[in-house]
Design a protein around this motif. Structure first.
Motif, PDB file in Angstrom:
ATOM      1  N   GLU A 133      -7.445  12.534 -16.966  1.00 12.49           N
ATOM      2  CA  GLU A 133      -6.207  12.199 -17.669  1.00 12.49           C
ATOM      3  C   GLU A 133      -5.000  12.872 -17.026  1.00 12.49           C
ATOM      4  N   LEU A 134      -5.217  14.024 -16.414  1.00  6.62           N
ATOM      5  CA  LEU A 134      -4.143  14.692 -15.667  1.00  6.62           C
ATOM      6  C   LEU A 134      -3.594  13.764 -14.590  1.00  6.62           C
ATOM      7  N   ILE A 135      -4.475  13.133 -13.827  1.00  3.70           N
ATOM      8  CA  ILE A 135      -4.052  12.201 -12.775  1.00  3.70           C
ATOM      9  C   ILE A 135      -3.380  10.979 -13.385  1.00  3.70           C
ATOM     10  N   LYS A 136      -3.937  10.474 -14.473  1.00  3.84           N
ATOM     11  CA  LYS A 136      -3.386   9.285 -15.121  1.00  3.84           C
ATOM     12  C   LYS A 136      -1.947   9.495 -15.570  1.00  3.84           C
ATOM     13  N   VAL A 137      -1.687  10.584 -16.294  1.00  5.20           N
ATOM     14  CA  VAL A 137      -0.333  10.774 -16.835  1.00  5.20           C
ATOM     15  C   VAL A 137       0.670  11.064 -15.726  1.00  5.20           C
ATOM     16  N   GLN A 138       0.234  11.736 -14.653  1.00  3.04           N
ATOM     17  CA  GLN A 138       1.166  11.985 -13.548  1.00  3.04           C
ATOM     18  C   GLN A 138       1.509  10.691 -12.823  1.00  3.04           C
ATOM     19  N   MET A 139       0.564   9.781 -12.699  1.00  7.47           N
ATOM     20  CA  MET A 139       0.863   8.488 -12.088  1.00  7.47           C
ATOM     21  C   MET A 139       1.759   7.642 -12.982  1.00  7.47           C
ATOM     22  N   GLN A 140       1.537   7.710 -14.291  1.00  4.64           N
ATOM     23  CA  GLN A 140       2.347   6.935 -15.219  1.00  4.64           C
ATOM     24  C   GLN A 140       3.799   7.395 -15.221  1.00  4.64           C
ATOM     25  N   ALA A 142       5.335   8.932 -12.618  1.00  2.00           N
ATOM     26  CA  ALA A 142       5.729   9.255 -11.241  1.00  2.00           C
ATOM     27  C   ALA A 142       7.206   8.958 -10.972  1.00  2.00           C
ATOM     28  N   ARG A 143       7.699   7.817 -11.462  1.00  2.00           N
ATOM     29  CA  ARG A 143       9.103   7.467 -11.207  1.00  2.00           C
ATOM     30  C   ARG A 143      10.038   8.453 -11.891  1.00  2.00           C
ATOM     31  N   GLU A 144       9.695   8.840 -13.136  1.00  2.00           N
ATOM     32  CA  GLU A 144      10.538   9.792 -13.868  1.00  2.00           C
ATOM     33  C   GLU A 144      10.505  11.164 -13.215  1.00  2.00           C
ATOM     34  N   LEU A 145       9.335  11.566 -12.689  1.00  7.00           N
ATOM     35  CA  LEU A 145       9.236  12.830 -11.970  1.00  7.00           C
ATOM     36  C   LEU A 145      10.111  12.808 -10.729  1.00  7.00           C
ATOM     37  N   GLU A 146      10.128  11.682 -10.037  1.00  5.99           N
ATOM     38  CA  GLU A 146      10.944  11.549  -8.835  1.00  5.99           C
ATOM     39  C   GLU A 146      12.425  11.618  -9.189  1.00  5.99           C
ATOM     40  N   MET A 147      12.807  10.978 -10.311  1.00  3.41           N
ATOM     41  CA  MET A 147      14.209  10.953 -10.740  1.00  3.41           C
ATOM     42  C   MET A 147      14.703  12.332 -11.159  1.00  3.41           C
ATOM     43  N   THR A 148      13.823  13.118 -11.786  1.00  2.00           N
ATOM     44  CA  THR A 148      14.255  14.393 -12.348  1.00  2.00           C
ATOM     45  C   THR A 148      14.007  15.586 -11.442  1.00  2.00           C
ATOM     46  N   GLY A 149      13.371  15.367 -10.281  1.00  3.75           N
ATOM     47  CA  GLY A 149      13.363  16.432  -9.283  1.00  3.75           C
ATOM     48  C   GLY A 149      12.078  17.069  -8.850  1.00  3.75           C
ATOM     49  N   PRO A 150      11.072  17.312  -9.721  1.00  2.00           N
ATOM     50  CA  PRO A 150       9.913  18.095  -9.306  1.00  2.00           C
ATOM     51  C   PRO A 150       9.148  17.533  -8.118  1.00  2.00           C
ATOM     52  N   VAL A 151       9.159  16.199  -7.948  1.00  2.00           N
ATOM     53  CA  VAL A 151       8.439  15.619  -6.813  1.00  2.00           C
ATOM     54  C   VAL A 151       9.350  14.655  -6.062  1.00  2.00           C
ATOM     55  N   LYS A 152      10.520  15.128  -5.643  1.00  2.00           N
ATOM     56  CA  LYS A 152      11.526  14.270  -5.029  1.00  2.00           C
ATOM     57  C   LYS A 152      11.020  13.528  -3.801  1.00  2.00           C
ATOM     58  N   LYS A 153      10.072  14.108  -3.091  1.00  2.00           N
ATOM     59  CA  LYS A 153       9.600  13.481  -1.851  1.00  2.00           C
ATOM     60  C   LYS A 153       8.468  12.488  -2.094  1.00  2.00           C
ATOM     61  N   THR A 154       8.068  12.345  -3.353  1.00  2.00           N
ATOM     62  CA  THR A 154       6.963  11.449  -3.658  1.00  2.00           C
ATOM     63  C   THR A 154       7.492  10.130  -4.180  1.00  2.00           C
ATOM     64  N   SER A 155       7.068   9.035  -3.605  1.00  2.85           N
ATOM     65  CA  SER A 155       7.485   7.710  -4.049  1.00  2.85           C
ATOM     66  C   SER A 155       6.426   7.123  -4.961  1.00  2.85           C
ATOM     67  N   ILE A 246       2.614  19.506 -20.468  1.00  2.00           N
ATOM     68  CA  ILE A 246       1.989  20.536 -19.628  1.00  2.00           C
ATOM     69  C   ILE A 246       1.458  19.912 -18.344  1.00  2.00           C
ATOM     70  N   GLN A 247       0.819  18.747 -18.460  1.00  2.00           N
ATOM     71  CA  GLN A 247       0.190  18.123 -17.302  1.00  2.00           C
ATOM     72  C   GLN A 247       1.197  17.457 -16.368  1.00  2.00           C
ATOM     73  N   VAL A 248       2.231  16.834 -16.924  1.00  2.00           N
ATOM     74  CA  VAL A 248       3.202  16.132 -16.084  1.00  2.00           C
ATOM     75  C   VAL A 248       4.209  17.095 -15.470  1.00  2.00           C
ATOM     76  N   SER A 249       4.737  18.008 -16.278  1.00  2.00           N
ATOM     77  CA  SER A 249       5.815  18.888 -15.820  1.00  2.00           C
ATOM     78  C   SER A 249       5.325  20.252 -15.357  1.00  2.00           C
ATOM     79  N   SER A 250       4.002  20.448 -15.315  1.00  2.00           N
ATOM     80  CA  SER A 250       3.402  21.717 -14.861  1.00  2.00           C
ATOM     81  C   SER A 250       3.984  22.912 -15.612  1.00  2.00           C
ATOM     82  N   LEU A 251       4.078  22.806 -16.930  1.00  2.00           N
ATOM     83  CA  LEU A 251       4.652  23.877 -17.736  1.00  2.00           C
ATOM     84  C   LEU A 251       3.767  25.110 -17.708  1.00  2.00           C
ATOM     85  N   GLU A 252       4.397  26.260 -17.664  1.00  2.00           N
ATOM     86  CA  GLU A 252       3.677  27.525 -17.756  1.00  2.00           C
ATOM     87  C   GLU A 252       3.513  27.886 -19.225  1.00  2.00           C
ATOM     88  N   GLY A 253       2.641  28.850 -19.492  1.00  2.00           N
ATOM     89  CA  GLY A 253       2.467  29.307 -20.867  1.00  2.00           C
ATOM     90  C   GLY A 253       1.324  28.593 -21.560  1.00  2.00           C
TER      91      GLY A 253
END
Length: 305
Positions: A133-140, A142-155, A246-253
């Motif tokens: 599920e970690l892989i699933k939610v990160q793929m779902q 992915a565009r928002e992660l790219e827009m907001t910065g954490p994975v700018k180099k990932t398309s 936690i899984q998408v944004s790699s939150l600590e804590g």
């Protein structure tokens, strides 16, 4: 006699495993688009005005296959892995609870006993569900992660389950694949307590007079499945939202600290972002899950018994 009982237990477990796998596949193909909307709203609520806006933007920007059905491969793996282990463990836990409560047959277990069996079974399925599920939610997302910065180099168009898995293991090691395990367990165990409790209780209500709940018929099974799904997500949604963050944004804590942080910054109702598309999705999805599970289980018993 003991050998026959062991063979029976092995056969029952195998049938539950296969039937749960088939049910898991049905859930994904029916519910994936709205699951994608749910994940996006949970993790990036400020980017959308609501579920319909998220659905439209995803469809317009990313299309069906790369957008609404993003993460389908890991979703299938996650769903098949979770449901095969869940239903196999559920059957075993039903027998364990029957032994503890001195019940002669699992068919005679009370609703509370079935709910307890579901609670115990969910512990085992959490370990198979978390990494997939970690892989699933990160793929779902992915565009928002790219827009907001954490994975700018990932398309979005270059992300694959394999490349994402490899990148997580490279950065964090194998333990990175179990990010969010604590929140997954916190979500799954109480969730499946009410899930199986609502399902078995509703089946009992739909059983014809003088018959067992297994005779409730396809419609009764589907209604019971939908009831179980609504009960599950209503109870676990806050924990699911925290897990997704936690899984998408790699939150600590810890799970608790992140929950309190979300409440403090965004308010308590933020824990229910994305609930509407989830409940809409879960009714047909869990109805299909249990119809597929019960039908294939009966068919396999008829063939193999």
């Amino acid at each position: 006699m003991e050998i026959q009982e062991r063979k029976r237990d092995w056969l029952d477990g195998t049938i539950d495993f296969i039937s749960g796998s088939l049910g898991g596949m049905a859930v994904v193909y029916i519910g994936q688009p709205l699951d994608t909307v749910k994940v996006k709203l949970q993790t990036f609520p400020s980017l959308y005005s609501g579920a319909w806006d998220c659905f439209k933007q995803t469809f317009r920007t990313e299309g069906v296959r790369r957008g609404l059905y993003a993460g389908t491969v890991p979703a299938l793996i996650a769903s098949v892995a979770e449901n095969s282990v869940l239903f196999a463990a559920y059957g075993g836990c039903q027998k364990f609870v029957a032994l503890l409560t001195n019940t002669s047959d699992v068919e005679n277990l009370s609703t509370m006993s079935n709910a307890t069996a579901g609670f115990l079974a969910a512990f085992f399925s959490s370990f198979t569900l978390c990494p997939t599920e970690l892989i699933k939610v990160q793929m779902q997302a992915a565009r928002e992660l790219e827009m907001t910065g954490p994975v700018k180099k990932t398309s979005q168009f270059k992300v694959t389950p394999y490349s994402l898995t490899k990148e997580i293991i490279r950065r964090e090691g194998m333990k990175g694949m179990f990010r969010g395990l604590g929140s997954t367990v916190a979500r799954e165990m109480p969730g499946y307590f009410v899930f199986f409790g609502a399902y078995e209780g509703t089946r009992t209500l739909f059983a014809p007079p003088g018959c067992s709940k297994s005779d409730c018929g396809p419609l009764g099974t589907m209604v019971a499945g939908a009831a179980g799904g609504v009960a599950l997500w209503t109870v676990i949604f806050p924990a699911d939202l925290v897990k997704s963050r936690i899984q998408v944004s790699s939150l600590e804590g810890s799970f608790v600290s992140n929950t309190l942080l979300i409440i403090r910054k965004e308010g308590f109702l933020a824990l229910y972002n994305g609930l509407s598309p989830t409940l809409i999705r879960t009714m047909p999805a869990t109805a299909a899950l249990f119809l597929t599970y019960e039908t294939s289980k009966k068919l396999l018993h008829n063939i193999l018994d």
